[in-house]
Motif scaffolding. Structure first.
Motif, PDB file in Angstrom:
ATOM      1  N   LYS A  94       0.832  -1.200   0.000  1.00 31.23           N
ATOM      2  CA  LYS A  94       0.000   0.000   0.000  1.00 31.23           C
ATOM      3  C   LYS A  94       0.870   1.255   0.000  1.00 31.23           C
ATOM      4  O   LYS A  94       0.613   2.213  -0.721  1.00 31.23           O
ATOM      5  N   ILE A  95       1.932   1.249   0.824  1.00 30.51           N
ATOM      6  CA  ILE A  95       2.809   2.426   0.919  1.00 30.51           C
ATOM      7  C   ILE A  95       3.411   2.741  -0.444  1.00 30.51           C
ATOM      8  O   ILE A  95       3.425   3.890  -0.892  1.00 30.51           O
ATOM      9  N   ILE A  96       3.893   1.700  -1.114  1.00 29.19           N
ATOM     10  CA  ILE A  96       4.527   1.932  -2.410  1.00 29.19           C
ATOM     11  C   ILE A  96       3.491   2.375  -3.434  1.00 29.19           C
ATOM     12  O   ILE A  96       3.750   3.279  -4.244  1.00 29.19           O
ATOM     13  N   GLU A  97       2.320   1.771  -3.384  1.00 24.74           N
ATOM     14  CA  GLU A  97       1.274   2.182  -4.325  1.00 24.74           C
ATOM     15  C   GLU A  97       0.926   3.652  -4.106  1.00 24.74           C
ATOM     16  O   GLU A  97       0.799   4.411  -5.067  1.00 24.74           O
ATOM     17  N   ASP A  98       0.836   4.052  -2.838  1.00 22.35           N
ATOM     18  CA  ASP A  98       0.538   5.460  -2.543  1.00 22.35           C
ATOM     19  C   ASP A  98       1.623   6.374  -3.073  1.00 22.35           C
ATOM     20  O   ASP A  98       1.348   7.466  -3.574  1.00 22.35           O
ATOM     21  N   LYS A  99       2.870   5.923  -2.971  1.00 16.75           N
ATOM     22  CA  LYS A  99       3.961   6.758  -3.490  1.00 16.75           C
ATOM     23  C   LYS A  99       3.835   6.922  -4.999  1.00 16.75           C
ATOM     24  O   LYS A  99       4.031   8.010  -5.536  1.00 16.75           O
ATOM     25  N   PHE A 100       3.484   5.840  -5.671  1.00 10.48           N
ATOM     26  CA  PHE A 100       3.312   5.947  -7.116  1.00 10.48           C
ATOM     27  C   PHE A 100       2.152   6.883  -7.451  1.00 10.48           C
ATOM     28  O   PHE A 100       2.240   7.688  -8.376  1.00 10.48           O
ATOM     29  N   PHE A 101       1.056   6.761  -6.692  1.00 10.30           N
ATOM     30  CA  PHE A 101      -0.078   7.648  -6.967  1.00 10.30           C
ATOM     31  C   PHE A 101       0.298   9.103  -6.709  1.00 10.30           C
ATOM     32  O   PHE A 101      -0.084   9.998  -7.454  1.00 10.30           O
ATOM     33  N   GLY A 102       1.070   9.314  -5.632  1.00 11.78           N
ATOM     34  CA  GLY A 102       1.518  10.670  -5.334  1.00 11.78           C
ATOM     35  C   GLY A 102       2.360  11.228  -6.470  1.00 11.78           C
ATOM     36  O   GLY A 102       2.172  12.365  -6.901  1.00 11.78           O
ATOM     37  N   LEU A 103       3.274  10.402  -6.980  1.00 10.75           N
ATOM     38  CA  LEU A 103       4.112  10.829  -8.107  1.00 10.75           C
ATOM     39  C   LEU A 103       3.236  11.091  -9.319  1.00 10.75           C
ATOM     40  O   LEU A 103       3.392  12.091 -10.022  1.00 10.75           O
ATOM     41  N   PHE A 104       2.280  10.182  -9.536  1.00 10.76           N
ATOM     42  CA  PHE A 104       1.406  10.294 -10.695  1.00 10.76           C
ATOM     43  C   PHE A 104       0.641  11.608 -10.687  1.00 10.76           C
ATOM     44  O   PHE A 104       0.486  12.255 -11.730  1.00 10.76           O
ATOM     45  N   GLU A 105       0.194  12.001  -9.493  1.00  8.11           N
ATOM     46  CA  GLU A 105      -0.528  13.282  -9.415  1.00  8.11           C
ATOM     47  C   GLU A 105       0.346  14.422  -9.897  1.00  8.11           C
ATOM     48  O   GLU A 105      -0.127  15.352 -10.546  1.00  8.11           O
ATOM     49  N   LYS A 106       1.638  14.352  -9.578  1.00  2.00           N
ATOM     50  CA  LYS A 106       2.543  15.437  -9.964  1.00  2.00           C
ATOM     51  C   LYS A 106       2.855  15.416 -11.455  1.00  2.00           C
ATOM     52  O   LYS A 106       3.197  16.426 -12.041  1.00  2.00           O
ATOM     53  N   ILE A 107       2.783  14.250 -12.081  1.00  2.00           N
ATOM     54  CA  ILE A 107       3.219  14.161 -13.476  1.00  2.00           C
ATOM     55  C   ILE A 107       2.091  13.792 -14.421  1.00  2.00           C
ATOM     56  O   ILE A 107       2.329  13.542 -15.595  1.00  2.00           O
ATOM     57  N   SER A 108       0.854  13.802 -13.932  1.00  4.63           N
ATOM     58  CA  SER A 108      -0.235  13.281 -14.772  1.00  4.63           C
ATOM     59  C   SER A 108      -0.424  14.097 -16.041  1.00  4.63           C
ATOM     60  O   SER A 108      -0.861  13.568 -17.053  1.00  4.63           O
ATOM     61  N   THR A 109      -0.087  15.388 -16.008  1.00  3.22           N
ATOM     62  CA  THR A 109      -0.275  16.183 -17.223  1.00  3.22           C
ATOM     63  C   THR A 109       0.898  16.024 -18.173  1.00  3.22           C
ATOM     64  O   THR A 109       0.878  16.515 -19.298  1.00  3.22           O
ATOM     65  N   VAL A 110       1.917  15.353 -17.723  1.00  5.80           N
ATOM     66  CA  VAL A 110       3.163  15.316 -18.474  1.00  5.80           C
ATOM     67  C   VAL A 110       3.389  13.951 -19.137  1.00  5.80           C
ATOM     68  O   VAL A 110       4.052  13.847 -20.160  1.00  5.80           O
ATOM     69  N   ILE A 111       2.791  12.899 -18.557  1.00  5.47           N
ATOM     70  CA  ILE A 111       2.945  11.579 -19.169  1.00  5.47           C
ATOM     71  C   ILE A 111       1.726  11.270 -20.024  1.00  5.47           C
ATOM     72  O   ILE A 111       0.636  11.766 -19.773  1.00  5.47           O
ATOM     73  N   GLU A 112       1.945  10.436 -21.041  1.00  5.95           N
ATOM     74  CA  GLU A 112       0.845  10.042 -21.918  1.00  5.95           C
ATOM     75  C   GLU A 112       0.144   8.801 -21.411  1.00  5.95           C
ATOM     76  O   GLU A 112      -1.029   8.581 -21.670  1.00  5.95           O
ATOM     77  N   ASP A 113       0.876   7.965 -20.717  1.00  6.30           N
ATOM     78  CA  ASP A 113       0.318   6.691 -20.275  1.00  6.30           C
ATOM     79  C   ASP A 113       1.229   6.120 -19.213  1.00  6.30           C
ATOM     80  O   ASP A 113       2.390   6.533 -19.074  1.00  6.30           O
ATOM     81  N   GLY A 114       0.711   5.133 -18.462  1.00  9.21           N
ATOM     82  CA  GLY A 114       1.570   4.512 -17.454  1.00  9.21           C
ATOM     83  C   GLY A 114       0.949   3.242 -16.916  1.00  9.21           C
ATOM     84  O   GLY A 114      -0.274   3.119 -16.864  1.00  9.21           O
ATOM     85  N   VAL A 115       1.801   2.301 -16.526  1.00 12.43           N
ATOM     86  CA  VAL A 115       1.317   1.093 -15.841  1.00 12.43           C
ATOM     87  C   VAL A 115       2.171   0.857 -14.599  1.00 12.43           C
ATOM     88  O   VAL A 115       3.328   1.240 -14.564  1.00 12.43           O
ATOM     89  N   ILE A 116       1.556   0.222 -13.614  1.00  9.52           N
ATOM     90  CA  ILE A 116       2.298  -0.195 -12.420  1.00  9.52           C
ATOM     91  C   ILE A 116       2.254  -1.722 -12.385  1.00  9.52           C
ATOM     92  O   ILE A 116       1.206  -2.313 -12.631  1.00  9.52           O
ATOM     93  N   ALA A 117       3.360  -2.350 -12.076  1.00 12.23           N
ATOM     94  CA  ALA A 117       3.398  -3.814 -12.015  1.00 12.23           C
ATOM     95  C   ALA A 117       2.526  -4.308 -10.878  1.00 12.23           C
ATOM     96  O   ALA A 117       2.479  -3.695  -9.812  1.00 12.23           O
TER      97      ALA A 117
END
Lengths: 252, 522
Positions: B350-373
């Motif tokens: 959960k902690i790592i998933e939250d970190k990815f979501f936190g990062l995603f919020e910061k870069i969501s306008t900048v990336i075109e797509d993304g997947v998490i394993a």
């Protein structure tokens, strides 16, 4: 078609399996994942939805509160909603295929299901029984070890099964139960936006104890232990040495 | 019944967590190209007396001495020692020695020094710059049999090992203690820790765990005259005189042979996961790099990138599939780890998933797509997209391989310039350790039949590309080293004064010039 998919939460296969201190069961500490065969079943259900053959995909899991995370993973792949049957019984050992089949029968009937997709077996108990028992209980056709599922014009399903002798094609009507094998498909990755969307999809929680189903284990595990440590071989220098060692160890 | 078991164990095997490039995956499919010709050799020729001497001083000569003095040099056993991993270089050595101890290495070098016989130290032979094989008939000194792991001190996290241990074996060994080597690279199934030290290998973990210079607490090296420099006391702090061990790290076998090392090892993170992002322009790649470093800080354990040509090469020549498809210009692999051992596996996920979501919020306008394993097989699949690119280029054809340190914002213009030079003759891709400012550039012409074209293009590219790197104040070899391929150029990249001091040190430690001649220095 309404499709029910079973998803079981299991120990990550990359973790070395250990018995617990009392040697009565497997030590379940460690990262958990969706059973790989269940993942294949979810993928197949989503593909059916994408082909407009399925209208709704419901992901079902049984277990303690952490089972909900496995359902979320299925939702992130594209399932529409989830059903979580809550129980603290150990799902790797105590809750056995007969009980699981009874639970799925209940969910099947409550949700007017057309097709049940299950993994052919789980990687913890390797039972390979639930799908078969469920089909018999429901008195519906079954096609196990599916490596391909096609749709016939008359609404039946044509399933290619991987069997010992090779590949077998069977035609079954719906409703039915299909268990999924390795080569059926390649499960998709969960896209980040879908993982976030999945948090908003609904998961219905049912308490197992309220369901009036006998889930007592029929087989009891007496002992769980590591396989015997393989002892290294002994290098000998020549044939005479070999002969004398064989005699010493009373092999000849 | 049996079939089903096979299928599920096949699943487990094919989906097992990070595996290695074993030597069976080397570029043996690529026909041989000899790119470097031996120049005048100023050392002695091996004779039967020499071979007999070695047989006399080495334990178990039947495995320690592999010779083909009489033959045409086509002995299949020696062929492996003579040929580099890229299948670009084939030496003509008639003798491979495989000592089993530091003392034996010392005896070998002492004798070779007295006879002025040239020696090429060799580890896993996975080097990419033609540094680990003979160019002519130098003796190969293989560390294959020095493969003992001495031990691990849990109090100080210090691993002691012989140099000939395969990196993957060290990874397995340390796992039982919950630790890992500070270095990790795609060649882990074949490379030796000794070779990693001799080349100061970088790899995917350098961003987080720093280089081998930072993590090597001690080592034993044998000088060309046989002197054994034992610095294995492995003290965390020891400021008593010049830190000679650093001379050998990155010396590419030109100053002596490393036979043992003591290495500081980090703990295996409690949990980790990896995401793959797709982007369409390089400014956005830089933004994601900045955001990842800022937001994830110590939890960021790796960040890599690759471009669309590299991605297409992966699709065309390997079985690895990019979950984000093939329509974007850049892809980034971001690995996040959690170091809290008190959390349960569930909490960590959960902690790592939250970190990815936190990062995603910061870069969501900048990336075109993304997947998490979602599990270890997906983690491996994402890493394969980055780690198996190099094999793809080799299947395409003859490849120019470059490894540069450059200012990150210069990566795209640099790649464009190389593409302009090569035009339609080659497929050019850039990928690598963006967090370290290190780009790998691979450019492949089609097939292996057109050596003429390759050599023409090589004249266009070299030394032009190295001067370009020099203009950008970068490095012509970030982590691969100089070996023989870059020996003609490395002096472009370092001041005369520095090169002069290096040559002086070489002269002091190896006055007869027997250690890996014509490597590093032309």
């Amino acid at each position: 078609m309404k499709v029910l998919v079973g998803v079981k939460r299991v120990l990550d296969y990359s973790i070395k399996v250990r018995p617990n201190a009392a040697k009565t069961a497997v030590d379940l500490k460690g990262a958990k994942i969706m059973n790989p065969f269940c993942e294949i079943a979810v993928e197949e259900a989503i593909q059916m939805k994408e082909k407009k053959k399925a209208k709704e995909v419901i992901a079902v899991s049984i277990g303690d509160k952490t089972a909900a995370e496995t359902i979320r993973a299925a939702l992130a792949m594209g399932a529409d909603r989830g059903i979580h049957v809550l129980t603290n019984q150990r799902i790797d050992s105590d809750l056995q295929p007969l009980a699981v089949a009874k639970i799925f029968k209940h969910v099947f009937e409550e949700n007017k299901t057309d097709l049940v997709l299950l993994g052919k077996q789980s990687i913890d108990d390797d039972a390979n029984q639930t799908g078969q028992i469920l089909a018999a209980m429901l008195d519906v056709p079954q096609a196990t070890f599916a490596s391909e599922i096609e749709f016939a014009d008359d609404g039946d399903l044509i399933v290619t099964r991987e069997i010992d002798a090779g590949l077998q094609k069977v035609k079954i009507s719906v409703p039915s139960v299909i268990t999924c094998d390795l080569r059926l498909n390649q499960p998709r990755f969960a896209k980040i936006p879908d993982i976030i969307k999945a948090k908003r999809k609904k998961i219905q929680t049912l308490k197992l104890e309220k369901l009036d189903i006998d889930t007592e284990p029929r087989a009891k595990t007496i002992k769980v232990d590591n396989p015997e440590v393989r002892e290294g071989g002994v290098m000998v220098d020549n044939v005479d040495d070999l002969m004398s060692k064989l005699r010493e160890d009373k092999i000849i | 019944m049996f079939r089903h078991y096979k299928a599920s164990s096949l699943l487990r095997q094919t989906l097992v967590g990070r595996t290695s490039v074993s030597s069976s995956l080397n570029c043996a499919s690529a026909p041989q190209i000899i790119l470097v010709h031996s120049q005048n050799r100023s050392y002695s020729k091996l004779n039967q007396d020499d071979v007999n001497h070695f047989k006399g001083i080495l334990n178990k000569p039947e495995v320690a001495v592999i010779e083909d003095l009489e033959g045409t040099g086509s002995s299949s056993e020696l062929s492996g020692y003579n040929t580099d991993w890229l299948n670009k270089l084939k030496g003509n050595s008639k003798l491979a020695l495989r000592p089993s101890s530091t003392e034996e290495v010392s005896q070998i070098l002492k004798y070779c020094n007295s006879r002025q016989l040239a020696v090429v130290p060799q580890g896993g032979n996975t080097g990419l710059v033609g540094g680990s094989v003979p160019l002519d008939d130098e003796i190969v000194l293989s560390l294959n049999r020095m493969n003992n792991i001495i031990g691990f001190d849990k109090n100080y996290s210090i691993l002691k090992t012989q140099a000939g241990v395969v990196l993957e074996k060290l990874i397995e060994y340390l796992e039982q203690f919950g630790y890992m080597p500070p270095v990790d690279l795609g060649a882990r199934g074949s490379c030796h820790i000794g070779g990693n030290l001799a080349t100061n290998a970088g790899g995917i973990k350098l961003l987080k765990y720093n280089s081998l210079h930072a993590n090597t607490i001690g080592l034993t090296a044998v000088l060309p005259d046989g002197t054994i420099l034992d610095n294995m006391r492995a003290l965390r702090k020891d400021n008593t005189g010049y830190h000679l061990k650093h001379l050998f790290i990155g010396s590419e076998g030109t100053l002596g042979v490393i036979t043992e090392a003591a290495i500081l090892c980090p703990k295996i993170p409690a949990a980790h996961n990896v995401a793959l992002f797709a982007l369409d322009n390089f400014d956005k790649v830089e933004e994601v790099l900045r955001a990842s470093k800022d937001y994830l800080s110590e939890n960021l354990t790796a960040i890599e990138f690759f471009d669309s040509e590299s991605n297409n090469i992966l699709k065309d020549h390997t079985k690895h599939r990019n979950p984000l498809g093939y329509s974007h210009n850049y892809y980034m692999v971001v690995e996040v780890s959690n170091f809290d051992n008190t959390s349960t596996a569930e909490e960590n996920t959960k902690i790592i998933e939250d970190k990815f979501f936190g990062l995603f919020e910061k870069i969501s306008t900048v990336i075109e797509d993304g997947v998490i394993a979602q599990d270890s097989s997906q983690r491996e699949a994402i890493w394969n997209c980055r780690e198996r690119i190099v094999e793809g280029f080799f299947k395409e054809g003859m490849t120019f391989k470059y490894d540069f340190s450059l200012p990150i914002d210069k990566f795209p213009v640099f790649l464009d310039k190389i593409r302009d030079k090569l035009g339609d003759h080659a497929r050019t891709g850039g990928y690598g350790h963006i967090g370290d400012g290190n780009i790998h550039v691979n450019a492949s012409i089609k097939g292996y039949d057109n050596l003429k074209l390759f050599k023409e293009l090589q004249k266009e590219l070299e030394p032009w590309v190295f001067s370009l790197v020099e203009d950008y104040e970068g490095s012509i070899s970030a982590e691969h080293g100089i070996g023989s391929f870059k020996a003609p150029y490395f002096e472009l990249n370092k001041s005369n004064k520095m090169v002069s001091v290096m040559k002086q040190i070489k002269g002091v430690l190896d006055p007869n010039g027997i250690m890996n001649p014509h490597k590093l220095f032309d």
